[in-house]
Design an enzyme around this catalytic site. Structure first.
Site, PDB file in Angstrom:
ATOM      1  N   ASP A  11       0.825  -1.211   0.000  1.00 43.96           N
ATOM      2  CA  ASP A  11       0.000   0.000   0.000  1.00 43.96           C
ATOM      3  C   ASP A  11       0.859   1.260   0.000  1.00 43.96           C
ATOM      4  OD1 ASP A  11      -1.950  -1.868   0.266  1.00 43.96           O
ATOM      5  OD2 ASP A  11      -2.692  -1.185   2.223  1.00 43.96           O
ATOM      6  N   ASP A  12       0.222   2.359  -0.440  1.00 45.89           N
ATOM      7  CA  ASP A  12       0.712   3.747  -0.271  1.00 45.89           C
ATOM      8  C   ASP A  12       1.697   4.220  -1.325  1.00 45.89           C
ATOM      9  OD1 ASP A  12      -0.829   3.662   1.981  1.00 45.89           O
ATOM     10  OD2 ASP A  12       0.829   3.699   3.411  1.00 45.89           O
ATOM     11  N   HIS A  37      -5.117   9.145  -0.186  1.00 44.39           N
ATOM     12  CA  HIS A  37      -5.052   8.307   1.012  1.00 44.39           C
ATOM     13  C   HIS A  37      -6.080   8.767   2.040  1.00 44.39           C
ATOM     14  CE1 HIS A  37      -3.406   5.946   4.377  1.00 44.39           C
ATOM     15  NE2 HIS A  37      -2.825   5.216   3.438  1.00 44.39           N
ATOM     16  N   HIS A  81       3.652  -2.419   3.057  1.00 40.38           N
ATOM     17  CA  HIS A  81       3.661  -1.044   2.552  1.00 40.38           C
ATOM     18  C   HIS A  81       4.972  -0.758   1.839  1.00 40.38           C
ATOM     19  CE1 HIS A  81       0.660  -1.035   5.794  1.00 40.38           C
ATOM     20  NE2 HIS A  81       0.057  -0.070   5.107  1.00 40.38           N
ATOM     21  N   HIS A 126      -5.850   2.851  -4.214  1.00 39.14           N
ATOM     22  CA  HIS A 126      -5.755   3.135  -2.776  1.00 39.14           C
ATOM     23  C   HIS A 126      -6.229   4.566  -2.517  1.00 39.14           C
ATOM     24  CE1 HIS A 126      -4.553   1.746   1.120  1.00 39.14           C
ATOM     25  NE2 HIS A 126      -3.590   2.648   1.302  1.00 39.14           N
TER      26      HIS A 126
END
Length: 743
Positions: free
Chosen positions: A87-88, A142, A239, A138
């Site tokens: 993620d991210d 965020h 991540h 995603h």
């Protein structure tokens, strides 16, 4: 004063300026929105309804397909199948390292990427797909989906899909909401947002194993959290951005070969569930992605440029402030070192050009006649007034006062007319709305004892300082104008002897051909000409005169517009000083450089800096922004207090200084914008004459001269001034040569 043939000032540029500043603010806001995105490590999502989602969700598998109403279907990874998810990202530091580890072990993974990050690093998104991985959404910034309205959620998903489409030509169909985890942690508010995303065609991907790597618990802890029980398959959450991910990279290098040795395979989520790969994006979606990426990139560039501009502006302003303060101290020391008793330096002719100055001319002339300097003649040049200005002066019946009349030809012509009529070689040029202190003339001409000095600037003060606008102008005159003139004096580059109070040597005026009507700032034009002709121009702060400042924003605009436009004209006229040689040319270059930087370029950038300040108030750290503003204001207050102290003024107007930054400063830089546009278009500006009330100068005159001894009826002789306080020369005296009208 005079009349000119003119064109209307342009107005279309105001629309363009508003549009440009609006676009700039929008770009900066976009930059603030996309760069101040969060990550799991930034904290939990905003507080929402903590009630759990339906049991079908909390008790389901990691990958959910949500239908209408309460319909939920979920699936998990097959046995011995691991779907690594990150993620991210993408992140230019950590994503390539993770990709390298995956490539080393021929493992595939799913990257749930933030749309704004994809726009920042589209090459990483392309590499992800090129190496056999897949990309999911995603959101764009965020954002915690449970705290978003429907429109904001739709925009977050659409912008992310467009960003991925522009970068890769594919569109994402998988979604992992930020701050999500395992299914049994989903709340009812989050579930409702997930349903909204499902309506847009997204498949929801949660996780079976949350490694918590964003907390950086250690490589061993991450590896342990990522190991499924027995032979079970799992979706594993990690991540690749949002902080230091060195532990994640190290954990992967241990986890993948260890599980592969046990027969596990590493696949994408779609591959593990037997779903189709990412579909191709449409042409329109790709172009929308290109356009938004361009806007985001532009916002990034503008934010960087403006940040540097603010830093440079602050640095230059601080250097200017230091220069002003150091010069003020040097100027004081020089005056103390060269302090001498007041001397009679020769008779003085005072020239007062007047056009419709009925409200103020009487106070001006009376203050000049009451001067304690031994020999002063006053010449009032009526420039075609229609309000009886000349008649008012004549009715005063004051000895030593002469009235000249001419058809309206402008202030420079009126001054030249008066200079030609004047009997003496020391000339004081005075505006028709100015009231002199009794000792102003005598103190003003003292520097002319030095034969190198060709002109002297006096100290102009605001008489009508009662209202907020008057206080602002009072502070500007004391802090800006007079501190600057002390600095110019020390640097030998005085650009302006103000029209309100200035003394000239006749020889200096003759050398430059008198006053020119080629600019609207005839005082700046004349001063720069005298300076370039090799004369010194100095400042005498003890020679005080009072003027009536504009009492409305409209009047202030007109006055400053004329000043600014005229100054630009004078700068252009004297531009050849940049190529000339010698000390005088160097002084001219210093004048031009200072005026260009502080009166043209920096004010022209001020609207952008104000927009950046507005951006900072919403997107930068509030404590930092407030601290910078407070420090800057405190510095201004301290400088103003020092300037007021030097000028012998009380500090009562200081409270209005912070407010000056809200209205007054904007008005001043908009004047520069208007003047610059007018100058570029090559127009001629009309002489905007300020409407005088005379109240301010009358109050000052009454205060300084309570008994008004200069008001003498025509049949009564006025007593001669007291000559005992003046050191009269005994050799080479010229006073007796001239016909002096004192009984």
């Amino acid at each position: 004063m005079g009349k000119r043939v003119l064109r209307r000032p342009p107005r279309a540029h105001w629309v363009l300026l508003v549009l440009a500043m609006g676009v700039l603010l929008a770009e900066l806001s976009l930059h603030g929105y996309v760069t101040h995105v969060g990550a799991e490590g930034d904290g939990p999502p905003p507080g929402t309804d903590p009630a759990p989602a339906p049991a079908a969700v909390t008790g389901g598998a990691a990958v959910e397909r949500l239908g209408p109403g309460t319909a939920v279907s979920s699936r998990g990874m097959p046995a011995r199948t691991i779907a690594l998810t990150f993620d991210d990202g993408p992140d230019p530091r950590w994503t390539p390292r993770i990709l390298d580890v995956l490539a080393r072990y021929r493992a595939h993974a799913t990257f749930f990427e933030v749309g704004s990050q994809v726009n920042e690093h589209p090459e990483l998104a392309r590499r992800v797909l090129a190496e056999g991985h897949e990309i999911g959404s995603h959101t764009f910034s965020h954002a915690a989906v449970a705290g978003l309205g429907e429109r904001r959620l739709d925009a977050e998903l659409t912008l992310t899909a467009n960003a991925v489409a522009a970068a890769t030509g594919r569109r994402p169909v998988l979604l992992r909401p930020p701050y999500s985890s395992v299914p049994d942690a989903v709340t009812l508010a989050e579930h409702r947002a997930h349903q909204r995303a499902a309506q847009a065609g997204y498949l929801l991907v949660l996780t079976d194993l949350d490694t918590g790597d964003w907390r950086r618990p250690g490589t061993d802890a991450i590896v342990a959290a990522a190991r499924p029980e027995g032979d079970a398959g799992a979706v594993v959450m990690m991540h690749d951005s949002g902080g230091d991910r060195a532990q994640t990279v190290a954990a992967l290098d241990r986890l993948i070969p260890a599980l592969q040795a046990k027969g596990y395979r590493f696949v994408t989520v779609s591959e593990g569930l037997g779903l189709a790969a990412m579909p191709a994006a449409g042409t329109g979606q790709r172009w929308r992605g290109y356009a938004f990426r361009a806007a985001q990139t532009t916002g990034d560039v503008l934010a960087d440029v403006l940040a540097w501009l603010v830093l440079v502006t602050v640095a230059v302003a601080l250097l200017r402030l230091v220069g002003q303060l150091v010069s003020a101290r040097l100027h004081i020391r020089r005056r103390r070192r060269n302090s001498r008793p007041l001397e009679y330096v020769g008779p003085v002719s005072v020239i007062v050009p007047a056009y419709n100055e009925a409200a103020t001319i009487a106070a001006t002339v009376r203050s000049l006649v009451r001067s304690d300097y031994p020999a002063v003649e006053v010449i009032v040049v009526d420039d075609g007034s229609t309000d009886g200005t000349a008649e008012i002066v004549e009715r005063l019946g004051l000895l030593g006062v002469y009235v000249l009349r001419q058809p309206n030809a402008g202030k420079p012509a009126a001054l030249n007319h008066g200079i030609g009529y004047a009997q003496h070689d020391i000339l004081v040029l005075v505006d028709g709305d100015t009231v002199f202190e009794p000792d102003a003339v005598g103190r003003l001409v003292q520097p002319l004892r030095d034969p190198r000095v060709g002109a002297v600037s006096g100290n102009t003060k605001v008489g009508n300082r009662g209202g907020l606008l008057g206080r602002w102008q009072h502070l500007e005159y004391v802090v800006g104008f007079n501190l600057d003139r002390r600095m110019f004096d020390v640097a030998g580059c005085m650009p302006t002897v103000p029209g309100a109070i200035g003394a000239f040597r006749r020889q200096a005026l003759d050398g430059v051909g008198g006053l020119s009507a080629q600019t609207l700032a005839e005082d700046t034009d004349l001063t720069m000409a005298v300076l370039r002709d090799g004369w010194r121009v100095v400042h005498e702060p003890a020679a005080v005169a009072w003027t009536e400042a504009p009492d409305s924003l409209r009047q202030l605009w007109r006055q400053r517009y004329r000043w600014c436009y005229g100054t630009m004209q004078a700068m252009w006229k004297h531009r050849h000083a940049l190529r000339e040689r010698g000390a005088a040319a160097r002084a001219g270059r210093r004048c031009l450089g200072y005026l260009l930087l502080f009166q043209v370029l920096l004010p022209l950038t001020a609207p952008m800096i104000d927009v950046y300040a507005l951006y900072g108030a919403f997107f930068l750290e509030p404590v930092t922004v407030l601290g910078i503003w407070a420090a800057f204001t405190a510095l201004q207050m301290a400088t103003a207090a020092y300037a007021l102290h030097l000028d012998g003024e009380r500090w009562t107007a200081l409270w209005s200084l912070p407010l000056q930054q809200i209205v007054y400063r904007q008005l001043m830089y908009l004047v520069v914008v208007q003047s610059a546009v007018m100058a570029l278009l090559g127009g001629r500006l009309r002489w905007h004459r300020m409407v005088r009330t005379g109240a301010a100068t009358a109050r000052v005159a009454d205060r300084n001269q309570p008994d008004a001894p200069w008001l003498v009826p025509p049949q009564v002789s006025r007593r001669p001034p007291d000559l005992q306080s003046w050191a009269l020369p005994t050799v080479g005296a010229r006073a007796g040569r001239d016909s002096w009208p004192i009984n």
